[in-house]
Design an enzyme around this catalytic site. Structure first.
Site, PDB file in Angstrom:
ATOM      1  N   ASP A  17       7.655  11.019   6.669  1.00 34.60           N
ATOM      2  CA  ASP A  17       8.188  10.095   5.289  1.00 34.60           C
ATOM      3  C   ASP A  17       9.158  11.080   4.701  1.00 34.60           C
ATOM      4  OD1 ASP A  17       8.726   8.370   3.140  1.00 34.60           O
ATOM      5  OD2 ASP A  17       6.500   8.923   2.542  1.00 34.60           O
ATOM      6  N   MET A  18      10.605  10.987   4.438  1.00 33.75           N
ATOM      7  CA  MET A  18      11.340  11.709   3.812  1.00 33.75           C
ATOM      8  C   MET A  18      11.199  11.535   2.060  1.00 33.75           C
ATOM      9  SD  MET A  18      14.592  10.113   5.845  1.00 33.75           S
ATOM     10  CE  MET A  18      14.336   9.414   7.459  1.00 33.75           C
ATOM     11  N   ASP A  59      13.655   5.358   5.411  1.00 35.56           N
ATOM     12  CA  ASP A  59      13.108   6.734   5.346  1.00 35.56           C
ATOM     13  C   ASP A  59      11.779   7.117   5.882  1.00 35.56           C
ATOM     14  OD1 ASP A  59      11.634   5.512   3.471  1.00 35.56           O
ATOM     15  OD2 ASP A  59      12.158   6.601   1.685  1.00 35.56           O
ATOM     16  N   GLU A  60      11.176   6.082   6.729  1.00 33.53           N
ATOM     17  CA  GLU A  60       9.778   6.449   7.015  1.00 33.53           C
ATOM     18  C   GLU A  60       9.628   5.782   8.572  1.00 33.53           C
ATOM     19  OE1 GLU A  60       5.382   4.870   5.401  1.00 33.53           O
ATOM     20  OE2 GLU A  60       7.317   3.994   4.634  1.00 33.53           O
TER      21      GLU A  60
END
Length: 347
Positions: free
Chosen positions: A9-10, A103-104
């Site tokens: 996860d960013m 983003d994940e």
């Protein structure tokens, strides 16, 4: 052999990209979202979160909580560019990547002949070196626990949850940490005095099924460390839609149809590019008091052109009765099939 699943996860992704691109923003409360007070927060830096700012919060409310916030518009093209770089790193490691969002993702690294911890550190270091961003990673033997682990000590976190730690490691956590339990479900459990996973663990399976149907079995299993979901390489897009927050609240349906017309054209272009048609149309509205409503219509045939989408969306709009003015309008289409050219038969 146990699976080895990594969830990545960013950290505060949109805001972090802006900070990397502009070093002067470092250490400051940054909010990404609409430019006007009527917009909403897409995401924000951890400095802004310390003031209580959260995603999906109205901008005017975020400003009240954090008056010194720096508010920037969404630059989706830039975020997608960085996301592609990061996902390319994932695919260097394994083809078994399940994107959850920009983003994940989940990665199945079961068959990689290296220590899972080394692989997680490798990913984190590569992302940091090539983009300047941090990501949080979680490792475990199933998807539920891997996702839980990645959220354990954000930002820039790394956590392993092993079989011998379950279920005790979960007991102190709030029930909203259980994947699939939304606010309404959590409130339902709160009403019977259940707030932690330990309290949830004590409930019989039959009661959870009575509360949540078949999903009650999933909840019962997950908090016991059981989650049989596989990492899906291809995730089918469930819907295509557009929405906007209006400049001024309104209940004028003719004005709302102007937005629907623009959305229909944009959605039709996307359907054409993806070579699909859909037959389920949904209208979404948000009232002045921030209450969401949706109304759907399933057709007996598939559509993809602007005129058909506009016509069906307007027919749904006409059925709506507004008790208060609307601040957001959106439409989406779902239930897809591939738009194949059919060869006519002589018979």
């Amino acid at each position: 052999m146990n699976k080895v699943i990594m969830h990545v996860d960013m950290d505060a992704f949109f805001a972090s990209v802006e900070i990397v691109d502009n070093k002067n923003l470092r250490g400051k409360p940054v909010i990404i979202g609409g430019n006007s007070n009527r917009g909403v927060v897409a995401t924000c830096s951890y400095e802004a979160r310390a003031y209580g700012v959260r995603s999906a919060m109205p901008i005017y409310m975020a400003k009240e909580k954090c008056p010194n916030a720096i508010i920037l518009p969404v630059r989706y093209g830039r975020y997608k560019e960085i996301s592609n770089k990061i996902f390319n790193i994932f695919y260097e490691i394994t083809p078994y990547v399940e994107p959850l969002s920009i983003d994940e993702a989940y990665l199945d690294i079961t068959d990689i002949n290296k220590r899972p911890l080394d692989m997680a550190n490798f990913v984190k270091n590569r992302v940091r070196k090539e983009t300047g961003l941090t990501i949080s990673a979680g490792l475990s033997y199933n998807k539920f626990l891997a996702k839980l682990a990645s959220d354990w000590n954000k930002p820039n976190g790394l956590k392993i949850i092993g079989k011998d730690e379950v279920p005790k490691i979960l007991f102190p956590l709030s029930i909203d940490k259980v994947h699939g339990l939304g606010k309404k479900s959590a409130k339902k459990l709160n009403n019977i005095g259940v707030y932690t996973i330990e309290e949830l663990y004590k409930l019989p399976q039959d009661l959870l099924v009575e509360f949540f149907g078949k999903f009650g079995i999933d909840i019962y299993d997950r908090i016991r460390g059981i989650d049989k979901r596989e990492v899906q390489i291809l995730r089918e897009r469930k819907s295509i839609g557009r929405e906007t927050t209006l400049s001024n609240d309104t209940n004028d349906k003719e004005e709302l149809k102007l937005y629907i017309k623009a959305f229909a054209g944009s959605i039709a272009d996307t359907l054409e590019n993806k070579n699909v048609k859909g037959k389920n149309i949904t209208i979404k509205t948000k009232t002045s008091s921030f209450v969401n409503h949706t109304k759907s219509k399933t057709l007996s045939y598939y559509i993809s052109n602007e005129e058909d989408i506009y016509r069906e969306a307007c027919s749904i709009l006409e059925e709506l009765e507004f008790e208060e003015k609307i601040r957001l309008i959106g439409i989406s289409i779902s239930a897809f099939k591939e738009d194949k050219v059919e060869q006519l038969s002589f018979f």
